[in-house]
Design a protein around this motif. Structure first.
Motif, PDB file in Angstrom:
ATOM      1  N   ILE A   1       0.814  -1.253   0.079  1.00 35.43           N
ATOM      2  CA  ILE A   1       0.068   0.150   0.052  1.00 35.43           C
ATOM      3  C   ILE A   1       0.691   1.310   0.109  1.00 35.43           C
ATOM      4  O   ILE A   1       2.165   1.158   0.453  1.00 35.43           O
ATOM      5  N   THR A   2       0.443   2.220  -0.457  1.00 39.55           N
ATOM      6  CA  THR A   2       1.163   3.611  -0.548  1.00 39.55           C
ATOM      7  C   THR A   2       0.598   4.332   0.716  1.00 39.55           C
ATOM      8  O   THR A   2      -0.594   4.958   0.343  1.00 39.55           O
ATOM      9  N   LEU A   3       1.370   4.861   1.468  1.00 40.35           N
ATOM     10  CA  LEU A   3       0.910   5.892   2.478  1.00 40.35           C
ATOM     11  C   LEU A   3       1.556   7.248   2.331  1.00 40.35           C
ATOM     12  O   LEU A   3       2.818   7.150   1.959  1.00 40.35           O
ATOM     13  N   ASN A   4       0.988   8.353   2.845  1.00 43.24           N
ATOM     14  CA  ASN A   4       1.654   9.703   2.657  1.00 43.24           C
ATOM     15  C   ASN A   4       1.864   9.939   4.097  1.00 43.24           C
ATOM     16  O   ASN A   4       1.113   9.816   4.969  1.00 43.24           O
ATOM     17  N   GLY A   5       2.961  10.865   4.322  1.00 46.92           N
ATOM     18  CA  GLY A   5       3.330  11.418   5.475  1.00 46.92           C
ATOM     19  C   GLY A   5       4.411  12.269   5.423  1.00 46.92           C
ATOM     20  O   GLY A   5       5.339  12.385   4.605  1.00 46.92           O
ATOM     21  N   ASP A   6       4.177  13.370   6.390  1.00 48.98           N
ATOM     22  CA  ASP A   6       5.155  14.582   6.505  1.00 48.98           C
ATOM     23  C   ASP A   6       6.097  14.503   7.313  1.00 48.98           C
ATOM     24  O   ASP A   6       5.676  13.726   8.513  1.00 48.98           O
ATOM     25  N   ALA A   7       7.273  14.939   7.321  1.00 45.68           N
ATOM     26  CA  ALA A   7       8.379  14.882   8.312  1.00 45.68           C
ATOM     27  C   ALA A   7       7.869  15.971   9.328  1.00 45.68           C
ATOM     28  O   ALA A   7       7.190  16.731   9.172  1.00 45.68           O
ATOM     29  N   THR A   8       8.268  15.624  10.698  1.00 45.08           N
ATOM     30  CA  THR A   8       7.886  16.520  11.733  1.00 45.08           C
ATOM     31  C   THR A   8       9.002  17.004  12.515  1.00 45.08           C
ATOM     32  O   THR A   8      10.076  16.319  12.987  1.00 45.08           O
TER      33      THR A   8
ATOM     34  N   LYS B   1       1.953  13.021  15.514  1.00 45.99           N
ATOM     35  CA  LYS B   1       1.448  13.777  14.100  1.00 45.99           C
ATOM     36  C   LYS B   1       1.636  12.526  12.901  1.00 45.99           C
ATOM     37  O   LYS B   1       0.655  12.096  12.259  1.00 45.99           O
ATOM     38  N   ILE B   2       2.732  11.866  13.340  1.00 41.54           N
ATOM     39  CA  ILE B   2       3.128  10.661  12.262  1.00 41.54           C
ATOM     40  C   ILE B   2       2.163   9.738  12.315  1.00 41.54           C
ATOM     41  O   ILE B   2       1.611   8.833  11.334  1.00 41.54           O
ATOM     42  N   GLU B   3       1.681   9.323  13.652  1.00 43.85           N
ATOM     43  CA  GLU B   3       0.804   8.231  13.922  1.00 43.85           C
ATOM     44  C   GLU B   3      -0.652   8.348  13.337  1.00 43.85           C
ATOM     45  O   GLU B   3      -0.951   7.457  12.764  1.00 43.85           O
ATOM     46  N   PHE B   4      -0.827   9.791  13.268  1.00 38.06           N
ATOM     47  CA  PHE B   4      -2.344  10.117  12.896  1.00 38.06           C
ATOM     48  C   PHE B   4      -2.140  10.118  11.429  1.00 38.06           C
ATOM     49  O   PHE B   4      -3.143   9.880  10.569  1.00 38.06           O
ATOM     50  N   ALA B   5      -1.082  10.089  10.916  1.00 39.91           N
ATOM     51  CA  ALA B   5      -1.032  10.007   9.340  1.00 39.91           C
ATOM     52  C   ALA B   5      -0.578   8.592   8.652  1.00 39.91           C
ATOM     53  O   ALA B   5      -1.275   8.118   7.909  1.00 39.91           O
ATOM     54  N   ILE B   6       0.445   8.159   9.409  1.00 34.38           N
ATOM     55  CA  ILE B   6       0.930   6.872   8.705  1.00 34.38           C
ATOM     56  C   ILE B   6       0.733   5.710   9.459  1.00 34.38           C
ATOM     57  O   ILE B   6       0.072   4.861   9.060  1.00 34.38           O
ATOM     58  N   SER B   7       0.739   5.616  10.860  1.00 29.02           N
ATOM     59  CA  SER B   7       0.500   4.608  11.823  1.00 29.02           C
ATOM     60  C   SER B   7      -0.950   4.197  11.622  1.00 29.02           C
ATOM     61  O   SER B   7      -1.357   2.975  11.938  1.00 29.02           O
ATOM     62  N   TRP B   8      -1.949   5.063  11.492  1.00 27.79           N
ATOM     63  CA  TRP B   8      -3.242   5.013  11.315  1.00 27.79           C
ATOM     64  C   TRP B   8      -3.568   3.551  10.425  1.00 27.79           C
ATOM     65  O   TRP B   8      -4.170   2.547  10.762  1.00 27.79           O
ATOM     66  N   PHE B   9      -2.477   3.529   9.355  1.00 30.08           N
ATOM     67  CA  PHE B   9      -2.664   2.339   8.529  1.00 30.08           C
ATOM     68  C   PHE B   9      -1.372   1.327   8.626  1.00 30.08           C
ATOM     69  O   PHE B   9      -1.734   0.120   8.730  1.00 30.08           O
ATOM     70  N   ALA B  10      -0.231   2.091   9.048  1.00 32.96           N
ATOM     71  CA  ALA B  10       0.824   0.972   8.918  1.00 32.96           C
ATOM     72  C   ALA B  10       0.752   0.198  10.406  1.00 32.96           C
ATOM     73  O   ALA B  10       1.048  -1.034  10.134  1.00 32.96           O
ATOM     74  N   ASP B  11       0.354   0.686  11.460  1.00 31.58           N
ATOM     75  CA  ASP B  11       0.315  -0.312  12.580  1.00 31.58           C
ATOM     76  C   ASP B  11      -0.750  -1.341  12.692  1.00 31.58           C
ATOM     77  O   ASP B  11      -0.151  -2.567  12.716  1.00 31.58           O
ATOM     78  N   PRO B  12      -1.718  -1.130  11.791  1.00 31.70           N
ATOM     79  CA  PRO B  12      -2.512  -2.381  11.606  1.00 31.70           C
ATOM     80  C   PRO B  12      -2.070  -3.343  10.955  1.00 31.70           C
ATOM     81  O   PRO B  12      -2.080  -4.647  10.943  1.00 31.70           O
ATOM     82  N   ILE B  13      -1.340  -2.776   9.673  1.00 25.75           N
ATOM     83  CA  ILE B  13      -0.677  -3.617   8.838  1.00 25.75           C
ATOM     84  C   ILE B  13       0.627  -4.309   9.061  1.00 25.75           C
ATOM     85  O   ILE B  13       0.714  -5.505   9.066  1.00 25.75           O
TER      86      ILE B  13
END
Ligand code: PNW
Length: 476
Positions: A232-239, A256-268
Motif C-alpha cells: 500500500i502507498t501511504l503519505n506522511g510529512d516529516a515533523t 502527528k506521524i501516527e495520525f498520518a502513517i501509523s493509522w494504516f501502517a500499525d494495523p498492517i
C-alpha cells in the motif's frame, strides 16, 4: 553515499490526473467526474475530462519515459474503465482491460518496469450512489477485491502492485474537510454533507480491510506463479518540534506521524491501531473483528512511501472532535526561534526540507522493522510557475534542487543509516490535473501545454534525473 545497483527509479502519475478521454471505450463516471462538475470545488473550474490526453498518447508517454532514461513507471488504473459501474456483479469492459494490457506490454518492450496502483481515488460513482462507496464496511471491500482480481488475472506481467494510494487523503480530504471527492464535511460553509467526526475513521478502516482482501487474493491465487509483490502507498510529512525544549511538542511530533502513517501502517505491521488514536478518538475509531485483523496484519510485501514536506509541530489541548484528525496539534512552517522550514511553493501545504525525508525514512524503518521501501511519490510545485513564460518554466532550477537534495537525503538513508529503500518514483512525469487545485499548480518534470494540443516539453528537472541517479547507483 550510494544506492544499490538494482535500484529502480522513474516517474509516477495517476489515471484521473492524466488520462482524459472520459467518454472513451465505455469508461464509466467516477466520484471525481461528479465532484469536479460541482461549481466551486475545483480552483479553476476544470476537471480531468481531457487532462493530458494520455489515454490516447501512450506511445508518446512511453517515448518520453525512455528519453529520460526511466527504469520504472508508476501509473494507476481507472476502475471505471474496467468495471464501469464498479460492483462485483456489474459487467466487465474488455476494451478497458485491453488498453492496460497493451500499455504494460509496451512499457516492458521499452525496458521500463511497471508499478500499478489499483486505486488512486477515482472510485466508480455507481458505488458511491449504490451504497455509500468507501463508507460501506461490507460491500466496498468485496467489490474492491473483485476488481483487484480482474486486474491481477489480466496483467500477470506486472510484478509490483499497489492497492491504495494515500488512504489518508481519501478519508480526511474526502470525508472531513470535503476538499476532495466525494466532498463530505460537517463544515456548513462547504455544504455540510456527512459527519466529519466519524466518517473518516470508518473510511480508513474499510480501505484497510479492502487492501487486506486484495493482498490475500494476490498471495493465494497469483503470487505463487507470477512472483510479484504487493503493498500500500501511504503519505506522511516529516515533523520537527516547534519548541525542542518542550517535551509535549516533541511527543506531538510522533503523534502527528501516527495520525498520518501509523493509522494504516500499525494495523498492517502490528494488527492494531496506535494507542494515541484510540485514546483520542474513542469509539469513533472502529475496532477490528478477528477476521478483519487477520486480513490486514502482515499484508505488505513492501511499504510505498509518498513524501513531500515537513512541518514544525506544536501540541494543543482540547480541540473539538471535528478538528482532531491531526492528533491534537498544530502544523506550522515556523518554529519558536522563528526559523522557517523551507521556501514557499505553489502548494499551500508544501515546503521543501530534505533532511526531513532522511529522518522519516529512518523513523519508518525503525518502527516497522526495516521493511523494503519504495518511494512511490516525491516532488514539488513551484511558486508562480503557471504564470511564467515557457522559457522560464523549462529552466526549473528550484525543482532540480529539490530532487537533488531529496535524492541525496535518501541515498544517505540507504548507505549510511541502513534503510532498505529500493526504488524512487518522482511526482510527476508531467504536469497534470492537480485535484482541487486544477491545472494551475504544476508538479510535472515535463511541461504540458493544455492550450496547444497537450504538447509535452521536458523541463530541466526531467533531464537532470538520469545523471543524478547515475552518480549514486553503484555499478555491478
Ligand atoms: C498526492 N495535502 O496528494 C497525490 O498522491 C497525487 O495524486 C498528487 O498530485 C500529489 O500528491 C501532489 O499533490 C496529496 O493537501 C494531495 O496535504 C494533497 C495533500 C497531500 C498529498
Amino acid at each position: 553515499m550510494s544506492l544499490p545497483s538494482d535500484f529502480l527509479w522513474g516517474f509516477a502519475t495517476a489515471a484521473y490526473q492524466i488520462e482524459g478521454a472520459a467518454e472513451a471505450d465505455g469508461r464509466g463516471p467516477s466520484i471525481w467526474d461528479t465532484f469536479s462538475a460541482i461549481p466551486g470545488k475545483i480552483a479553476d473550474g476544470s476537471s480531468g475530462a481531457v487532462a493530458c490526453d494520455s489515454y490516447n498518447r501512450t506511445k508518446e508517454d512511453i517515448d518520453l519515459l525512455k528519453s529520460l532514461g526511466a527504469k520504472a513507471y508508476r501509473f494507476s488504473i481507472a476502475w471505471t474503465r474496467i468495471i464501469p459501474l464498479g460492483g462485483r456483479n456489474d459487467p466487465i469492459n474488455q476494451k478497458g482491460i485491453d488498453h492496460y494490457v497493451k500499455f504494460v506490454d509496451d512499457l516492458l518492450e521499452a525496458g521500463i518496469t511497471p508499478f500499478i496502483t489499483l486505486f488512486h481515488w477515482d472510485l466508480p460513482d455507481g458505488l458511491d450512489k449504490r451504497y455509500g462507496g468507501l463508507l460501506n464496511r461490507t460491500e466496498f471491500p468485496l467489490d474492491f477485491e473483485n476488481y483487484a482480481r480482474v486486474m491481477f488475472k489480466a496483467i500477470p506481467k506486472c510484478k509490483h502492485w499497489i492497492t491504495f494510494n494515500e488512504p489518508w487523503c481519501s478519508a480526511i480530504l474526502g470525508y472531513n474537510s470535503g476538499y476532495f471527492a466525494p466532498g463530505h464535511t460537517s463544515d456548513r460553509s462547504r455544504s455540510a454533507v456527512g459527519d466529519s467526526a466519524r466518517e473518516p475513521w470508518l473510511v480508513g478502516h474499510n480501505l484497510l480491510v479492502a487492501h487486506g482482501r486484495a493482498v490475500k487474493v494476490y498471495r493465494e491465487e497469483f503470487k505463487p506463479t507470477d512472483k510479484g509483490e504487493i503493498g500500500i502507498t501511504l503519505n506522511g510529512d516529516a515533523t520537527l518540534p516547534w519548541d525542542p525544549e518542550d517535551p509535549e511538542d516533541v511527543e506531538a511530533c510522533d503523534r502527528k506521524i501516527e495520525f498520518a502513517i501509523s493509522w494504516f501502517a500499525d494495523p498492517i505491521y502490528f494488527g492494531k491501531y496506535p494507542d494515541s488514536m484510540i485514546k483520542q478518538l474513542g469509539d469513533r475509531l472502529p475496532t477490528f473483528t478477528e477476521e478483519e485483523r487477520a486480513l490486514v496484519q502482515g499484508s505488505n510485501d513492501f511499504y510505498g512511501m509518498n513524501h513531500y514536506t515537513a512541518n514544525y509541530i506544536k501540541h494543543k489541548t482540547g480541540v473539538p472532535p471535528e478538528d482532531d484528525f491531526l492528533g491534537n496539534l498544530e502544523t506550522l512552517f515556523y518554529n519558536k526561534a522563528g526559523d522557517c522550514i523551507g521556501p514557499e511553493t505553489q502548494s499551500f501545504w508544501l515546503r521543501p526540507h530534505a533532511q526531513g525525508f532522511r529522518d522519516l525514512l529512518n523513523w519508518l524503518s525503525k518502527r516497522y522493522g526495516q521493511p523494503k521501501i519504495y518511494v512511490t511519490e516525491n516532488g514539488t510545485s513551484l511558486k508562480g510557475e503557471n504564470d511564467m513564460s515557457l522559457e522560464q518554466i523549462l529552466e526549473d532550477d528550484f525543482r532540480v534542487k529539490y530532487f537533488d537534495d531529496y535524492v541525496h537525503a535518501m541515498a544517505k538513508a540507504f548507505s549510511e543509516d541502513g534503510v532498505n529503500v529500493r526504488g524512487y518514483l518522482a511526482w510527476s512525469l508531467m504536469d497534470n490535473f492537480e485535484w482541487a487545485e486544477g491545472y494551475e499548480t504544476r508538479f510535472g518534470v515535463t511541461y504540458v501545454d493544455y492550450v496547444n494540443d497537450q504538447k509535452r516539453y521536458p523541463k530541466k528537472s526531467a533531464k537532470a534525473m538520469k545523471p543524478l541517479f547515475e552518480s549514486l547507483i553503484k555499478k555491478d
